[in-house]
Structure formats: C-alpha cells, structure tokens
Scaffold this motif. Sequence first.
Motif, mmCIF file in Angstrom:
data_model
loop_
_atom_site.group_PDB
_atom_site.id
_atom_site.type_symbol
_atom_site.label_atom_id
_atom_site.label_comp_id
_atom_site.label_asym_id
_atom_site.label_seq_id
_atom_site.Cartn_x
_atom_site.Cartn_y
_atom_site.Cartn_z
ATOM 1 N N GLN A 192 0.841 -1.199 0.000
ATOM 2 C CA GLN A 192 0.000 0.000 0.000
ATOM 3 C C GLN A 192 0.877 1.250 0.000
ATOM 4 O O GLN A 192 2.103 1.171 0.098
ATOM 5 N N GLU A 250 -3.725 7.212 5.902
ATOM 6 C CA GLU A 250 -3.442 6.218 4.874
ATOM 7 C C GLU A 250 -4.792 5.667 4.439
ATOM 8 O O GLU A 250 -5.805 5.771 5.158
ATOM 9 N N TRP A 251 -4.839 5.112 3.241
ATOM 10 C CA TRP A 251 -6.049 4.412 2.815
ATOM 11 C C TRP A 251 -5.594 3.117 2.171
ATOM 12 O O TRP A 251 -5.274 2.182 2.867
ATOM 13 N N ILE A 252 -5.423 3.089 0.863
ATOM 14 C CA ILE A 252 -4.961 1.831 0.254
ATOM 15 C C ILE A 252 -3.806 2.133 -0.721
ATOM 16 O O ILE A 252 -2.646 1.982 -0.406
ATOM 17 N N HIS A 275 3.427 0.024 6.793
ATOM 18 C CA HIS A 275 2.479 -0.560 7.753
ATOM 19 C C HIS A 275 1.644 -1.685 7.131
ATOM 20 O O HIS A 275 1.098 -2.516 7.837
ATOM 21 N N GLU A 276 1.513 -1.691 5.790
ATOM 22 C CA GLU A 276 0.744 -2.748 5.114
ATOM 23 C C GLU A 276 1.455 -3.147 3.823
ATOM 24 O O GLU A 276 1.075 -2.727 2.736
HETATM 25 CA CA CA Z 1 -4.623 0.647 4.445
#
Ligand code: CA
Length: 392
Positions: A192, A250-252, A275-276
């Motif tokens: 992400q 954050e989103w994607i 984080h992802e």
């Molecule tokens: Ca996310």
Amino acid sequence: MYAYFGGKSNICDFFVYAISMKRISRKKFIRNSGLGLLAGSSLISACKPEAKANKRIAAPNIITEKKYRWRMVTTWPPNFPVLGEVCNMLAEKLHILSNGRLELKVYGGGELVPPLESFEAVMSGAAEMYNGCSYYWAGKVKAAQFFASIPFGMNAQQMHAWIMNGGGYPLWRELYAELGLVPFIAGNTGVQMGGWFNKEINSASDLKGLKMRLPGLGGKVLEKAGGAAVLVSGGELYTSMERGVIDATEWIGPYHDYLMGLHKIAKYYYSPGWHEPGSVLETVVNKAKYDALPPDLQMMIEDASHSLSMWCFHEFEAKNNEYLNKIRAESDAEFRKFPPEVLNVLKQKTTEVLDEIITNDPKSAKIYASFQKFAKDVGAWSEYSEKAYYQI
Ligand code: CA
C-alpha cells in the motif's frame, strides 16, 4: 437451516425414491433430509400429481441436486471497487461452477450486519460466509492479524507463498477452526501507499504529535514513535483531512485513494506503505456449514477463492499504476518517500509492538515464529531474485 431442495420435481423424485425403496421410514427420512422444516403434509400433497403420473424410480444420485442458498456478508461497502467486486465475482463463479447448486447472496457492509460484525455473524451461523481482512479481528483474536499484514512484514507474493506453501494455511485453519470458521485467501492489495500528509516528514521528530488515521498495528507503532493514531472511518476521511482534524491518513493505494479524492486535499503522498506491505484478504466460511457440503462444492469454494485471489491482486496492480498517473496529471500533490531514518525508527517500534503481542499471547507466538522464519528465508532468496531484479 439454509439448505433447500430447489424444484418441486426434485423433492418428489427424492420422496418417490425413498418411499419406494422402503429403506428408511418417512419420519426418519424427513428428519435426516432436513425437510422436517417444510410442512410435511403440504409437501406430500404437492408431490402427489407427479408421484402418480411418474412411476419411475429416481436415481439415487438425485441427492447431489441438493441446493444451498448462502449469505455472504462483507466488510466493504456494496460493490466496492476490487474488494466488493471480488465478492460479486465469487457468487457468479460458484453459481456457474456448481450449476446453481451453491448460490451466494452478497451483502455489502451494513446491509445485513455492520461491517465489523461479519466475523461474529459467520461464527454464529447468521451468515454462512464473509469476506474481509483478518486484522479487523485482532481485538478478538490477536493472532488473526498475522494472516493479513504486519508492519515491515512480507509482501503479497511472500505472504501467499507462506500461507499456501510455507506452513501458513495449517496454522490459519487451526486458529479459525477453534472459532468454528474455515479461512481462504481471497486476494491481496499489494504494497500500500504510506499515506497522504499535510505535514512534511523529514525526520523521526516529525512523527511526534502527528495526528494520523492509521488503524491496526501501524497505529500502535506510530503511537510508540510519539504520534497519535486517530480512528476515522472511511466515510469521514475526506472531511477529517480537509478540516485539519487529522494531519495525515493512509487508505490503500492510488486507485482507491483517487476515488476517495484525497489528492485534492493533501500536499504530500508518501511511500512506501511500511504498515501494510501486502494485506491478504480472506473469505471465511462457517465450519459446520462447510463440513456439511459435498466435497465437490467444498473444492469449488477453495478453487474459486484462490483464482479470484489472483484476479484481486492483479486488479490492484493494474488499476494502481493507471491511477498513479491520473493523480500525477490531475493534482499538485508531491510524491515523497519516507527518509531511511524515519523508517528505521518505525521498524524498531514495530519490533517492540510485536514483542508485546507474542509475549502475552501464545497463539500469536506460535504463528509469528512460522511467519518470521519464512520471512527471513524468503527475504534471503528475494535478495537474489526480486530485489536484485528491481535494482537493474
Ligand atoms: Ca490501508
């Protein structure tokens, strides 16, 4: 009891077969077949015309015509790009593969149960399946999040290799079996983006006091680094950023972030999404319902989930590069990379957060041991494969 017999003729064929063969009593048959829920007398009377007209004895394999109507709840808004689409595609695929024997009705988050109650809904049998991401359940089952994504963990390719071929699936199945659930990989977002910021992050000291929407373990890490992880739902992200309630979110990745309009209200678009690094999506089935399915339908669920998992990951890859270009063309957002110093501090804080989890939760410790060993080994291989290739 959600299973049902589809056509009247099927019910009657089965009745004619069962009664004429005199292998089971009518009472026992109704109880065993689940037809006890239907009104016995009206069922018999509905069968009479065909029973009289058709003296043939139905083939014993008529039982394979049993049909299942299942409900799938999701943690996504209805028809949400990629993540909701993949649920609709699963329903269509299972319909075709099973020739209509397994029908899924897909409910977007909130349509049948609130998004974050999907887990309980399937545990209780109120729905047969859900689609979501296992880190949503970390508050209930800490170890679940290791099957989604953890900060500085494995990327999509490595996560799938661990789960499918490196010992992850048996551990995931064991963990979920205790809850009456059966999990399947349903997709992956890929790495992400780090998020949208209205403040520059030039050093670790810039993290102090930073108000960021960053859920899950990433949020815990940020807090250890001096920031404030703020809980904001997807629907409130835009206005929270616009009004300065939060400094960052954050989103994607580019595709979903663009659709959310975040490029219109934030100055900086940071990467990478430490984080992802590769969030695994999951399709999860109520175990009792799954175990009661014939083996071919069970295999269809597994195969359909796995093939759509590839579609999901590929769709993210395809759309993210397309929308990255749109963001560049249509906005003034500056693309930034987190400085190595910042990433090093976040990595150190991640170790502290993970240590606290595995110290206090034996299930997490067991699963993380497998995760960590695989990550180390596959990381060594990646030095010579993916990483070496990217450096060309
Ligand atoms: Ca996310």
